[in-house]
Design a protein around this motif. Structure first.
Motif, short mmCIF file in Angstrom:
data_model
loop_
_atom_site.label_atom_id
_atom_site.label_comp_id
_atom_site.label_asym_id
_atom_site.label_seq_id
_atom_site.Cartn_x
_atom_site.Cartn_y
_atom_site.Cartn_z
N LEU A 167 -38.14 19.52 63.87
CA LEU A 167 -39.10 18.87 64.76
C LEU A 167 -38.66 17.45 65.08
N THR A 168 -38.19 16.74 64.07
CA THR A 168 -37.70 15.37 64.28
C THR A 168 -36.46 15.36 65.17
N LEU A 169 -35.55 16.30 64.93
CA LEU A 169 -34.29 16.33 65.67
C LEU A 169 -34.49 16.66 67.14
N PHE A 170 -35.37 17.61 67.43
CA PHE A 170 -35.48 18.11 68.81
C PHE A 170 -36.66 17.55 69.61
N SER A 171 -37.56 16.84 68.96
CA SER A 171 -38.73 16.34 69.69
C SER A 171 -38.47 15.03 70.42
N GLN A 172 -37.36 14.39 70.12
CA GLN A 172 -37.04 13.11 70.75
C GLN A 172 -36.05 13.32 71.89
N ALA A 173 -36.23 12.56 72.95
CA ALA A 173 -35.36 12.68 74.11
C ALA A 173 -33.96 12.22 73.78
N ASP A 174 -32.98 12.74 74.53
CA ASP A 174 -31.61 12.28 74.35
C ASP A 174 -31.51 10.79 74.65
N PRO A 175 -30.68 10.04 73.91
CA PRO A 175 -30.51 8.62 74.20
C PRO A 175 -29.78 8.43 75.52
N PRO A 176 -29.99 7.33 76.21
CA PRO A 176 -29.29 7.08 77.46
C PRO A 176 -27.80 6.97 77.24
N LEU A 177 -27.02 7.43 78.23
CA LEU A 177 -25.57 7.34 78.13
C LEU A 177 -25.11 5.90 78.21
N GLN A 178 -24.17 5.54 77.40
CA GLN A 178 -23.64 4.19 77.42
C GLN A 178 -22.50 4.11 78.43
N PRO A 179 -22.40 3.02 79.18
CA PRO A 179 -21.32 2.89 80.14
C PRO A 179 -19.98 2.85 79.44
N ALA A 180 -18.96 3.43 80.09
CA ALA A 180 -17.62 3.47 79.50
C ALA A 180 -17.02 2.07 79.47
N SER B 146 -36.54 24.26 68.69
CA SER B 146 -35.67 23.66 69.70
C SER B 146 -36.04 24.14 71.10
N ALA B 147 -36.36 25.42 71.23
CA ALA B 147 -36.72 25.98 72.54
C ALA B 147 -38.03 25.40 73.05
N ILE B 148 -38.99 25.22 72.16
CA ILE B 148 -40.28 24.64 72.55
C ILE B 148 -40.09 23.26 73.16
N HIS B 149 -39.09 22.53 72.69
CA HIS B 149 -38.81 21.19 73.20
C HIS B 149 -37.72 21.18 74.27
N GLY B 150 -37.37 22.37 74.78
CA GLY B 150 -36.38 22.46 75.83
C GLY B 150 -34.99 22.03 75.39
N GLN B 151 -34.69 22.20 74.10
CA GLN B 151 -33.43 21.71 73.53
C GLN B 151 -32.57 22.82 72.93
N HIS B 152 -32.91 24.07 73.23
CA HIS B 152 -32.14 25.15 72.62
C HIS B 152 -30.67 25.10 73.00
N TRP B 153 -30.39 24.58 74.18
CA TRP B 153 -29.00 24.47 74.63
C TRP B 153 -28.18 23.55 73.73
N ARG B 154 -28.86 22.65 73.00
CA ARG B 154 -28.17 21.74 72.10
C ARG B 154 -27.90 22.35 70.74
N LEU B 155 -28.52 23.48 70.46
CA LEU B 155 -28.51 24.03 69.10
C LEU B 155 -27.22 24.79 68.83
N GLY B 156 -26.34 24.18 68.05
CA GLY B 156 -25.10 24.83 67.61
C GLY B 156 -25.10 24.95 66.10
N LYS B 157 -23.98 25.38 65.56
CA LYS B 157 -23.90 25.58 64.11
C LYS B 157 -24.07 24.27 63.35
N GLU B 158 -23.62 23.15 63.94
CA GLU B 158 -23.76 21.86 63.27
C GLU B 158 -25.24 21.46 63.15
N GLN B 159 -25.98 21.60 64.27
CA GLN B 159 -27.41 21.27 64.24
C GLN B 159 -28.17 22.20 63.31
#
Length: 215
Positions: free
Chosen positions: A202-215, A106-119
């Motif tokens: 690798l699959t979970l963290f190598s892909q960019a976050d999806p764009p936010l959907q308008p409210a 996750s850190a290699i892909h700059g996504q460690h901030w997303r890593l919680g117990k669920e992930q």
């Protein structure tokens, strides 16, 4: 002589010593609690993003898989009843190797901030059955979106995973009755299992976050 007490090595189901087989009904709960303890302690990582991230992540996965195989094989060497005492410590040791690997990927892909117990739970056990995560993980095209979960949902998922892993734990215990050969099999499985965990991360963290959907 009381013959009922003369043979302490009487075996229960699948070669499990009778005194231990009586506790197998509690094994899913025991495994579930151990799983929650492990995934609730998300490790930090010294890895940084940049360069060929996929190659870097794959090198981390390869190294962790080899280490998991060696650790599992070593802990599986004690034979017979003594070997049964190493089954849960072996599984926990492998999970801890895997949690560090997931944190590094996750850190290699700059996504460690997303890593919680669920992930972490998802990465470690997604390959045991995706339906376990239906309360907080959803498929969006080729992506998995892992959301925050309640304590009840996490406990339920961990117990179901524990049920799935119970047969594997029994198999690992039985392997202790076949020294060397059993240890090789346990080590090979840990290597393979860790690679699966790594590929999920690798699959979970190598892909960019999806764009936010308008409210």
């Amino acid at each position: 002589m009381n013959k009922s007490n003369a043979s302490p090595d009487v075996l229960g189901p699948v070669g499990v010593p009778a005194s231990r087989s009586q506790r197998l009904e509690h094994l899913p709960d025991t495994l579930g609690r151990a799983i929650l303890d492990v995934v609730g302690d998300v490790p930090s990582s010294r890895q940084v993003t940049g360069g060929d991230r996929e190659a870097h992540a794959q090198a981390i996965i390869d190294a962790a898989s080899r280490r998991a195989g060696l650790v599992a094989g070593s802990l599986a060497l004690p034979p017979g009843p003594l070997g049964w005492m190493t089954v849960l410590p072996e599984m926990v040791a492998i999970w801890k190797i895997q949690t560090q690997m997931v944190a590094d990927v996750s850190a290699i892909h700059g996504q460690h901030w997303r890593l919680g117990k669920e992930q972490m739970l998802f990465c470690l056990f997604r390959h045991t059955g995706a339906q376990v995560f239906r309360d907080f993980a959803v498929r969006a095209g080729q992506r998995w979106l892992v959301q925050a979960a309640t304590q009840m949902a996490m406990r339920d998922a961990a117990r179901r995973i524990g049920m799935n892993l119970s047969t594997r734990a029994i198999g690992r215990g039985v392997a202790r009755w076949v020294p060397i050969v059993g240890a090789v099999g346990v080590g090979t499985y840990a290597w393979y299992d860790t690679r699966q965990v790594g590929q999920t991360a690798l699959t979970l963290f190598s892909q960019a976050d999806p764009p936010l959907q308008p409210a």
